[in-house]
Every structure is written in structure tokens, then in C-alpha cells.
Design an enzyme around this catalytic site. Structure first.
Site, PDB file in Angstrom:
ATOM      1  N   HIS A 115       2.296   1.965  -3.159  1.00  0.00           N
ATOM      2  CA  HIS A 115       1.359   2.945  -3.766  1.00  0.00           C
ATOM      3  C   HIS A 115       1.866   4.355  -3.674  1.00  0.00           C
ATOM      4  O   HIS A 115       1.015   5.303  -4.086  1.00  0.00           O
ATOM      5  CB  HIS A 115      -0.086   2.760  -3.023  1.00  0.00           C
ATOM      6  CG  HIS A 115      -0.695   1.594  -3.339  1.00  0.00           C
ATOM      7  ND1 HIS A 115      -2.047   1.226  -2.993  1.00  0.00           N
ATOM      8  CD2 HIS A 115      -0.284   0.295  -4.197  1.00  0.00           C
ATOM      9  CE1 HIS A 115      -2.246   0.253  -3.244  1.00  0.00           C
ATOM     10  NE2 HIS A 115      -1.276  -0.444  -3.937  1.00  0.00           N
ATOM     11  N   ASP A 135       0.925  -1.252   0.082  1.00  0.00           N
ATOM     12  CA  ASP A 135      -0.046  -0.051  -0.049  1.00  0.00           C
ATOM     13  C   ASP A 135       1.052   1.202  -0.093  1.00  0.00           C
ATOM     14  O   ASP A 135       1.958   1.106  -0.497  1.00  0.00           O
ATOM     15  CB  ASP A 135      -0.874  -0.097   1.319  1.00  0.00           C
ATOM     16  CG  ASP A 135      -2.411   0.726   1.064  1.00  0.00           C
ATOM     17  OD1 ASP A 135      -2.095   1.715   0.675  1.00  0.00           O
ATOM     18  OD2 ASP A 135      -3.243  -0.159   0.987  1.00  0.00           O
TER      19      ASP A 135
END
Length: 397
Positions: free
Chosen positions: A244, A221
Site C-alpha cells: 500500500h 499493507d
């Protein structure tokens, strides 16, 4: 002869004072093995660590808790303040390991929590969250999976240092700084599989004066995520990937929400990440904001979205609110951002129709896609460009 012998005797009281003064200055040290901890990776050592904490926290003098080499199994644990001193060092030469059965801590929200502490430093060590089993459960669409625990959280604390720590395979977020002031995170290494769900590297919210330096983060993430109420945040020399990117947000999930301001992200590298520098907010009404943000000196290596503002954020496009975002984004500078985009659009500024982005500045940006200039896409974004900017700016001036 008598003169030469009298000098040591004459200065003996002074030397004794010096000796006892220096002895008193040495911090008290509490070895977790002395409290029964077993470095075998199988015996739960929570009680031993809490006993060492009780001694250190209850001391009026500076204190150190020491975990020698070995693997220490810990179920979820809370190190609670307030303490009698503001100088506790936790030195870890071993690995703290979570239970292999993810159900044991999976519904506890946090694995290791420090709350209401001041002047705590964590030096070295590895935190092994053993999260792979829970990730597999979540990927199987099993509705009975626990939500997962954050590996390390500091909550409502001040003057915290996290130095040289490694966090691997967290069930959920690796490190969370919540409701804190004056926190320094340095030389941290975070690692989890690139497809591990919700394993943000470092998450900062409702905190001021947080500094993140010289760290390497690869996860499933956001490498660093910045939540509501974060102010005066400095991020420097961070390598991100997989992951991310470094994200402000998501913001606007709640109608009444604190804003984010005074954030600097500098000298960062992104490799194979989904995003580079990102601001994201939900498409719904909110009083939140993000302002006075500086992204500078960033290198993109094959990044899907090197520069992105997404005010229609909705993961997996499920249960999207479908409204105009109420989050106001203003005064954001992108300075010296260069490298390669993995997609055609290297700059995507998708701002709110209700609250257009204002004061966006592109300075010395160069993003390439397949050896050609990348493209830029702007919606409801106002600002200016200066220096060499590629792709050409699409900002409204």
C-alpha cells in the site's frame, strides 16, 4: 648469541600483556546450541534462546548470541533489558520459525519482543511468521480468529541495528519500532502475499532518529507506515511492491495524539502498489499533525495513487466517523516524482475542510496514465508548484 636470545625474553612480558589484552577484547559468544536449542523446526527452543540472552545481557562485556544454520521453532518470547552492557550482537545464520498453529502466538500481540534494551544488533537470519493460516481465517469472516502477532518489535530501546534480516509471512506487522531512539534498519527484506491483511512491512511510531536503508518490501499493507510521535525519520533506497506504499498515518484516530515531523523519503521505487507516497488521517477531531515532510526521487511503476493525501481515511468505508479531520498537514514537499499511474488521477490531495493543508510544494513531478498526462485533484490544499509539473498543479496559491 646471548644478545639475540635475550631480545625475546626481554619483550616477553610486553607480548604477554598484548596477548591477554587482545583476548579480553574478543566479545563473549553464546551459541544457542550450547543451551539446548534444536535446529529441527519442531522443538520449541525459547528456553535455550532466553538462557543465551540471560548470559549475554548479564555480562559486563560485549557479547554475541549465535544461532547456526537450521530452523528453530520459537513460541512468543520477550528479550528483556536493561542489560549490564550496551553491545549485544545476535547473529542468525538460520531461520526462526513461528508455530504452525496460529493460535499459539495469535493473541500474544508480539512474537519476538525486545524491550528496554540498548546497543542490540541483529545480523542476518530469517524470521518465518507462518501467517498464511491466520490470513485465511480472517478472509473467511470467522469471528474467532485471533488478531495476530507482530513478528519483531523493539520497544523503549536505544541504539538498535537490524541488518540483513528477512521477515516472511508475518501474522500481522513484520517489524515495529515503538518508543525508540537511534535505530538503523538496513538491507532488510520483507515478503508476504499482496492480499495478506495488516502485514505492514516496517512500522515506526513514538520514535526518533530511525533510519531505514537499502531494503526491499513486498506485503499486503503499507511497506513502511509512520505512526503518531515519529520524528527525524529517514527512509532511503527502498523498493516497495506489492503493498500500500509508504504511508504517514493513519493519524487522528485518537483525539490527543502526538504529531509526526521531520520525515525524509528519498530514492524509493514503487511497483504495482495501491499507493506511492501517502499521508492519511481519520475524519475526526484530533490535535495531531504532520509537518516538514520531504518525498523526493521517487519512481512510480503502475501505481494506483502515486501522490495522495487522504484526510477522510476509512478502510473499507465501515464505521466512518464522517467528521472533518483535526490533523494539521503542513510543509510537505514532493520533489522529482515521476513514472506511471494505474489510474487517471495521479495526484490526489484531499485535505481537511477544518484544517486545510498548507505549504504543499510540487517540484519536478511527471506522472503519466495510459501514455497521457495524469490528472490532479485538490480539495482544501494550498501551496505552490515549480519546475516541470505534470499533471498541472491544482494547488491554491
Amino acid at each position: 648469541m646471548s644478545t639475540s636470545m635475550s631480545l625475546p625474553i626481554k619483550f616477553l612480558p610486553f607480548l604477554l600483556i598484548l596477548f591477554f589484552s587482545s583476548s579480553l577484547a574478543i566479545p563473549l559468544s553464546y551459541n544457542v546450541l550450547s543451551f539446548g536449542a534444536r535446529p529441527d523446526g519442531q522443538t520449541d527452543s525459547v528456553k535455550s534462546f532466553l538462557a543465551a540472552w540471560a548470559q549475554a545481557c548479564g555480562s559486563a562485556e560485549a557479547a554475541t548470541i549465535y544461532a547456526p544454520p537450521g530452523r528453530y521453532l520459537l513460541s512468543n518470547v520477550v528479550f528483556q533489558g536493561q542489560c549490564k552492557n550496551n553491545d549485544i550482537t545476535i547473529r542468525i545464520d538460520g531461520t526462526l520459525v513461528a508455530p504452525a498453529d496460529y493460535h499459539v502466538i495469535g493473541n500474544a500481540e508480539n512474537w519476538i519482543l525486545f524491550e528496554h534494551v540498548s546497543g542490540v544488533s541483529i545480523n542476518g537470519g530469517v524470521l518465518d511468521g507462518q501467517g498464511a493460516g491466520l490470513w485465511a481465517c480472517k478472509k473467511s469472516d470467522n469471528s474467532n480468529c485471533p488478531s495476530g502477532a507482530t513478528t519483531l518489535r523493539f520497544s523503549n530501546s536505544d541504539n538498535v541495528v537490524i541488518n540483513g534480516l528477512a521477515s516472511v509471512d508475518s501474522q500481522m506487522f513484520h517489524i515495529v519500532i515503538n518508543g525508540c531512539n537511534d535505530v538503523k534498519v538496513q538491507g532488510v527484506k520483507v515478503s508476504a502475499a499482496g492480499d495478506s491483511p495488516n502485514t505492514d512491512g516496517i512500522h515506526v511510531q513514538s520514535s526518533s532518529g530511525v533510519t531505514i536503508l537499502d531494503s526491499k518490501i513486498g506485503t499486503g499493507d503499507d511497506c513502511v507506515s509512520v505512526g503518531p510521535g515519529a520524528t527525524n525519520l529517514w527512509i532511503e533506497n527502498v523498493a516497495c511492491g506489492p503493498g500500500h506504499g509508504i504511508s504517514i498515518g493513519s493519524l487522528g484516530k485518537e483525539q490527543q495524539e502526538a504529531g509526526v515531523q521531520n520525515v525524509t523519503v528519498t530514492s524509493v521505487t514503487f511497483t504495482g502498489t495501491q499507493n506511492g507516497v501517502r499521508i492519511k488521517s481519520w475524519g475526526r477531531t484530533s490535535g495531531g499533525f504532520a509537518r516538514n515532510i520531504l518525498f523526493q526521487h521517487a519512481l512510480m511503476n503502475n501505481v494506483d495513487n502515486p501522490i495522495i493525501i487522504d484526510q477522510n481515511y476509512c478502510p473499507d468505508n465501515e464505521n466512518c466517523p464522517g467528521q472533518a479531520s483535526g490533523v494539521k498537514i503542513s510543509d510537505v514537499i514532493y520533489q522529482d516524482i515521476h513514472g506511471t499511474s494505474a489510474t487517471e488521477v495521479g495526484v490526489k490531495l484531499d485535505c481537511s475542510s477544518k484544517n486545510p493543508c498548507t505549504g504543499i510544494s510540487l517540484e519536478d513531478v511527471k506522472l503519466i496514465y495510459n501514455n497521457q498526462p495524469a490528472e490532479a485533484s485538490c480539495t482544501n490544499a494550498d501551496g505552490s508548484a515549480s519546475g516541470f509539473v505534470l499533471p498541472n498543479s491544482c494547488l491554491k496559491t
